[in-house]
Write a protein that holds these residues in place. Sequence first.
Motif, PDB file in Angstrom:
ATOM      1  N   ALA A   1       7.690  78.415  13.573  1.00 34.99           N
ATOM      2  CA  ALA A   1       8.847  77.719  13.640  1.00 34.99           C
ATOM      3  C   ALA A   1       8.411  76.096  13.832  1.00 34.99           C
ATOM      4  CB  ALA A   1       9.730  77.999  14.701  1.00 34.99           C
ATOM      5  N   ALA A   2       7.420  75.932  14.519  1.00 38.41           N
ATOM      6  CA  ALA A   2       7.230  74.469  14.843  1.00 38.41           C
ATOM      7  C   ALA A   2       6.377  73.957  13.507  1.00 38.41           C
ATOM      8  CB  ALA A   2       6.062  74.472  15.930  1.00 38.41           C
ATOM      9  N   LYS A   3       5.543  74.644  12.758  1.00 35.25           N
ATOM     10  CA  LYS A   3       4.810  74.377  11.611  1.00 35.25           C
ATOM     11  C   LYS A   3       5.943  74.054  10.482  1.00 35.25           C
ATOM     12  CE  LYS A   3       0.576  74.061  11.430  1.00 35.25           C
ATOM     13  NZ  LYS A   3      -0.082  72.986  11.139  1.00 35.25           N
TER      14      LYS A   3
ATOM     15  N   GLU B   1       4.229  89.266  23.486  1.00 39.48           N
ATOM     16  CA  GLU B   1       4.273  87.955  23.726  1.00 39.48           C
ATOM     17  C   GLU B   1       3.324  87.106  22.569  1.00 39.48           C
ATOM     18  OE1 GLU B   1       3.795  84.513  25.889  1.00 39.48           O
ATOM     19  OE2 GLU B   1       5.057  86.309  26.106  1.00 39.48           O
TER      20      GLU B   1
ATOM     21  N   ASP C   1       3.612  88.204  19.596  1.00 38.59           N
ATOM     22  CA  ASP C   1       4.338  87.995  18.432  1.00 38.59           C
ATOM     23  C   ASP C   1       5.441  86.713  18.534  1.00 38.59           C
ATOM     24  OD1 ASP C   1       3.009  90.067  17.166  1.00 38.59           O
ATOM     25  OD2 ASP C   1       4.928  91.371  17.693  1.00 38.59           O
ATOM     26  N   ARG C   2       5.770  86.751  19.976  1.00 39.27           N
ATOM     27  CA  ARG C   2       6.703  85.659  20.308  1.00 39.27           C
ATOM     28  C   ARG C   2       5.791  84.197  20.201  1.00 39.27           C
ATOM     29  NH1 ARG C   2       7.206  82.140  23.901  1.00 39.27           N
ATOM     30  NH2 ARG C   2       5.632  83.038  25.208  1.00 39.27           N
ATOM     31  N   MET C   3       4.860  84.206  20.553  1.00 37.87           N
ATOM     32  CA  MET C   3       3.853  82.940  20.416  1.00 37.87           C
ATOM     33  C   MET C   3       3.774  82.477  18.853  1.00 37.87           C
ATOM     34  SD  MET C   3       1.148  83.216  23.546  1.00 37.87           S
ATOM     35  CE  MET C   3       0.253  82.139  22.989  1.00 37.87           C
ATOM     36  N   THR C   4       3.442  83.551  18.138  1.00 37.06           N
ATOM     37  CA  THR C   4       3.283  83.300  16.638  1.00 37.06           C
ATOM     38  C   THR C   4       4.214  82.617  15.965  1.00 37.06           C
ATOM     39  OG1 THR C   4       1.535  84.855  16.517  1.00 37.06           O
ATOM     40  CG2 THR C   4       2.657  84.586  14.601  1.00 37.06           C
ATOM     41  N   ALA C   5       5.704  83.396  16.632  1.00 36.71           N
ATOM     42  CA  ALA C   5       6.916  83.076  15.807  1.00 36.71           C
ATOM     43  C   ALA C   5       7.273  81.386  16.192  1.00 36.71           C
ATOM     44  CB  ALA C   5       7.919  83.969  16.372  1.00 36.71           C
ATOM     45  N   GLU C   6       7.001  81.137  17.482  1.00 36.12           N
ATOM     46  CA  GLU C   6       7.261  79.661  17.928  1.00 36.12           C
ATOM     47  C   GLU C   6       6.306  78.774  16.963  1.00 36.12           C
ATOM     48  OE1 GLU C   6       6.406  79.631  22.077  1.00 36.12           O
ATOM     49  OE2 GLU C   6       8.421  80.648  22.792  1.00 36.12           O
ATOM     50  N   TYR C   7       5.004  79.229  16.875  1.00 41.24           N
ATOM     51  CA  TYR C   7       4.083  78.315  16.447  1.00 41.24           C
ATOM     52  C   TYR C   7       4.467  78.286  14.785  1.00 41.24           C
ATOM     53  CZ  TYR C   7      -0.318  77.168  13.629  1.00 41.24           C
ATOM     54  OH  TYR C   7      -1.187  76.408  12.824  1.00 41.24           O
TER      55      TYR C   7
END
Length: 97
Positions: free
Chosen positions: A73-75, A63, A65-71
Amino acid sequence: MRHCSVQVRGLLTRDELDRYNALMEVGSYLESQGRYDLAYTVQREVDLLIQPAIERLKAKSRERDRMTAEYLAAKKAEAEGAAANGTADAGTKEDDE
């Protein structure tokens, strides 16, 4: 007796933690009496007991890792958007000067 990590121990439920502590105490006593054959059996029970907590730790890691990847991608999207806007704005600023 081998202890599990603090992270895993923190994810044990109250019942699991009570059972873990009791098993570790029994295992330590057996080792102090030189009954390593029985301590081995207790250690296997401890290893089975902590498996659900290990799975919970893995789920938390996935979870995160998924949140880090989303962050990230947003950046990246934000930076690309700012770069596209910055290029367009730079042209208008030069026209103003």
